[in-house]
Structure formats: C-alpha cells, structure tokens
Design an enzyme around this catalytic site. Structure first.
Site, PDB file in Angstrom:
ATOM      1  N   TYR A  15     -27.917  -1.765 -49.217  1.00  0.00           N
ATOM      2  CA  TYR A  15     -29.040  -2.604 -48.782  1.00  0.00           C
ATOM      3  C   TYR A  15     -30.328  -1.832 -48.492  1.00  0.00           C
ATOM      4  O   TYR A  15     -31.350  -2.449 -48.199  1.00  0.00           O
ATOM      5  CB  TYR A  15     -28.638  -3.379 -47.517  1.00  0.00           C
ATOM      6  CG  TYR A  15     -27.459  -4.281 -47.723  1.00  0.00           C
ATOM      7  CD1 TYR A  15     -27.598  -5.491 -48.392  1.00  0.00           C
ATOM      8  CD2 TYR A  15     -26.198  -3.930 -47.263  1.00  0.00           C
ATOM      9  CE1 TYR A  15     -26.516  -6.330 -48.608  1.00  0.00           C
ATOM     10  CE2 TYR A  15     -25.098  -4.758 -47.457  1.00  0.00           C
ATOM     11  CZ  TYR A  15     -25.271  -5.950 -48.135  1.00  0.00           C
ATOM     12  OH  TYR A  15     -24.186  -6.772 -48.335  1.00  0.00           O
ATOM     13  N   HIS A  20     -34.848  -7.465 -47.396  1.00  0.00           N
ATOM     14  CA  HIS A  20     -34.275  -7.875 -46.111  1.00  0.00           C
ATOM     15  C   HIS A  20     -34.216  -6.709 -45.120  1.00  0.00           C
ATOM     16  O   HIS A  20     -34.110  -6.926 -43.921  1.00  0.00           O
ATOM     17  CB  HIS A  20     -32.869  -8.428 -46.353  1.00  0.00           C
ATOM     18  CG  HIS A  20     -32.510  -9.627 -45.534  1.00  0.00           C
ATOM     19  ND1 HIS A  20     -33.427 -10.523 -45.012  1.00  0.00           N
ATOM     20  CD2 HIS A  20     -31.293 -10.097 -45.146  1.00  0.00           C
ATOM     21  CE1 HIS A  20     -32.795 -11.478 -44.350  1.00  0.00           C
ATOM     22  NE2 HIS A  20     -31.502 -11.237 -44.407  1.00  0.00           N
ATOM     23  N   PHE A  64     -24.247  -6.627 -39.116  1.00  0.00           N
ATOM     24  CA  PHE A  64     -24.996  -7.190 -40.227  1.00  0.00           C
ATOM     25  C   PHE A  64     -26.056  -8.134 -39.662  1.00  0.00           C
ATOM     26  O   PHE A  64     -26.010  -8.535 -38.502  1.00  0.00           O
ATOM     27  CB  PHE A  64     -24.057  -7.880 -41.228  1.00  0.00           C
ATOM     28  CG  PHE A  64     -23.433  -6.897 -42.165  1.00  0.00           C
ATOM     29  CD1 PHE A  64     -24.043  -6.573 -43.364  1.00  0.00           C
ATOM     30  CD2 PHE A  64     -22.260  -6.249 -41.816  1.00  0.00           C
ATOM     31  CE1 PHE A  64     -23.494  -5.639 -44.215  1.00  0.00           C
ATOM     32  CE2 PHE A  64     -21.694  -5.311 -42.662  1.00  0.00           C
ATOM     33  CZ  PHE A  64     -22.313  -4.999 -43.869  1.00  0.00           C
ATOM     34  N   ASN A  66     -26.832 -11.196 -39.666  1.00  0.00           N
ATOM     35  CA  ASN A  66     -26.483 -12.452 -39.008  1.00  0.00           C
ATOM     36  C   ASN A  66     -25.888 -12.267 -37.619  1.00  0.00           C
ATOM     37  O   ASN A  66     -25.672 -13.244 -36.910  1.00  0.00           O
ATOM     38  CB  ASN A  66     -25.496 -13.249 -39.870  1.00  0.00           C
ATOM     39  CG  ASN A  66     -26.086 -13.617 -41.210  1.00  0.00           C
ATOM     40  OD1 ASN A  66     -27.254 -13.352 -41.494  1.00  0.00           O
ATOM     41  ND2 ASN A  66     -25.291 -14.216 -42.047  1.00  0.00           N
ATOM     42  N   ASP A  91     -38.312  -9.300 -41.981  1.00  0.00           N
ATOM     43  CA  ASP A  91     -38.908  -9.812 -43.215  1.00  0.00           C
ATOM     44  C   ASP A  91     -39.200 -11.297 -43.048  1.00  0.00           C
ATOM     45  O   ASP A  91     -38.591 -11.969 -42.217  1.00  0.00           O
ATOM     46  CB  ASP A  91     -37.954  -9.594 -44.393  1.00  0.00           C
ATOM     47  CG  ASP A  91     -36.615 -10.307 -44.223  1.00  0.00           C
ATOM     48  OD1 ASP A  91     -35.923 -10.033 -43.217  1.00  0.00           O
ATOM     49  OD2 ASP A  91     -36.255 -11.137 -45.076  1.00  0.00           O
ATOM     50  N   ASN A 112     -31.791 -15.721 -40.385  1.00  0.00           N
ATOM     51  CA  ASN A 112     -30.511 -15.664 -39.680  1.00  0.00           C
ATOM     52  C   ASN A 112     -30.446 -14.569 -38.619  1.00  0.00           C
ATOM     53  O   ASN A 112     -29.763 -14.728 -37.610  1.00  0.00           O
ATOM     54  CB  ASN A 112     -29.358 -15.516 -40.669  1.00  0.00           C
ATOM     55  CG  ASN A 112     -29.137 -16.798 -41.456  1.00  0.00           C
ATOM     56  OD1 ASN A 112     -29.399 -17.886 -40.971  1.00  0.00           O
ATOM     57  ND2 ASN A 112     -28.669 -16.664 -42.682  1.00  0.00           N
TER      58      ASN A 112
END
Length: 187
Positions: A15, A20, A64, A66, A91, A112
């Site tokens: 990632y 994100h 993560f 969320n 973001d 989220n």
C-alpha cells in the site's frame, strides 16, 4: 504541550504508494531530515519530535485503515493528549488532486478511517487535514482508485503539496487551528 499528529494509511509495502496512504506519506515527508525517526510500538509506528517547545507525537497506525480509531485512542490516552490537540491527515476523494483543506471537526465524509476514529472517540471534534486525491474513477471503482498508485502527473506535484502539509502541521501546533486554517486553506 503535546500534539498527536496521525497520518492515515494501511500498513505494508503493498500500500506504500497508494492514494489511500497519503497520511503516511505526509508524515514521512515531514520527518525526512531526521535519521530513522520511526519506532515500532503498540498500535503503530511512532516518532516523537520537539518543535518550538511543543512535543509532536507522530503516529502511523499499524491497524488497517478501517480500524484506525483503536490506535488513535490508545496513543491519545497513553500520552494524555486532549482531543483538541489531535490532527488526522487523510486522503479525500471529494477534493481535487492536491487541494488541501483543514477543518476543526466534521463528518467522516464516507472515509472509513475517519468513521472508525469518530466511533471510537465518540466525537467528531478533532482537526483533520484532508489531502485531495481527486475522483477520477468510474462508478463502483472507488476502492480500486484509492488503493491505486499515483499517476505520473500526480507524482510531479505531490512533494510540493506535502511541503504545504508540513506548514499545516507546524501551524496547528504553534499558532492554533483557526489561524492555520486562515493562513493555509485554499493555498
């Protein structure tokens, strides 16, 4: 005075260069002149710096996106940092690429990570710096877009935008939220 500066993102090399993860990228850029600033600690990577008599506790959650609220809450309590001294960098697809906007409170805007922080803290009254990533995706492709890597065109200007994010961070910790918004929003 202590401040918790949280960059939102997802852990792992997969990632690193995604839209994100701009929160992680902004914090890394802010600390680029400090040799090996990050330490692995509970719930995330932590860097502590002094700036003009203030302590900035920088956090890249290891949860993560969320589940970001768990890490934010842990470090807020551990460091005894009041909610008004928290800044979350995230973001935002509602803003055009590179547009920066600081707010003192607000909704999750469908994000989220913010949603989990608001639910965990039971409050939306914390500052956030939203980094526009644009919305150049077709219907139903939002997740692919935010988890996609920056375009070559975006890469050309991202460093300059991250420099301005640094001004937001420094201003938040020294001159306060309102003056920082007045000075830097819409730049």
């Amino acid at each position: 005075m202590k401040y918790l500066i949280v960059g939102l993102g997802n852990p792992g090399a997969k990632y690193e260069e995604t839209r994100h993860n701009i929160g992680f990228k902004v914090l890394d850029h802010f600390l680029k002149d400090i040799e090996d600033p990050w330490a692995v600690d509970k719930q995330g990577m932590i860097a502590k710096i002094k700036f003009k008599g203030r302590t900035l506790v920088m956090l890249k959650p290891s949860t993560f996106m969320n589940l970001s609220g768990k890490a934010v809450n842990y470090w807020m309590v551990k460091e005894k940092i009041p909610i008004e001294n928290i800044l979350v960098i995230t973001d935002d697809i509602a803003l055009p690429f590179g547009k920066l906007r600081m707010k003192g409170k607000g909704s999750d805007g469908g994000h989220n990570g913010l949603k989990d922080i608001i639910a965990t803290l039971n409050s939306a009254n914390f500052a956030r710096l939203r980094f526009g990533v644009g919305n150049e995706f077709s219907k139903g492709r939002q997740v692919d877009y935010v988890l996609g890597e920056w375009s070559d065109e975006e890469r050309k200007t991202i460093e300059e935008r991250m420099d301005i994010c640094g001004e937001f961070i420094k201003g938040f910790a020294t001159i306060g939220l309102q003056q920082t918004m007045n000075n830097w929003n819409n730049k």
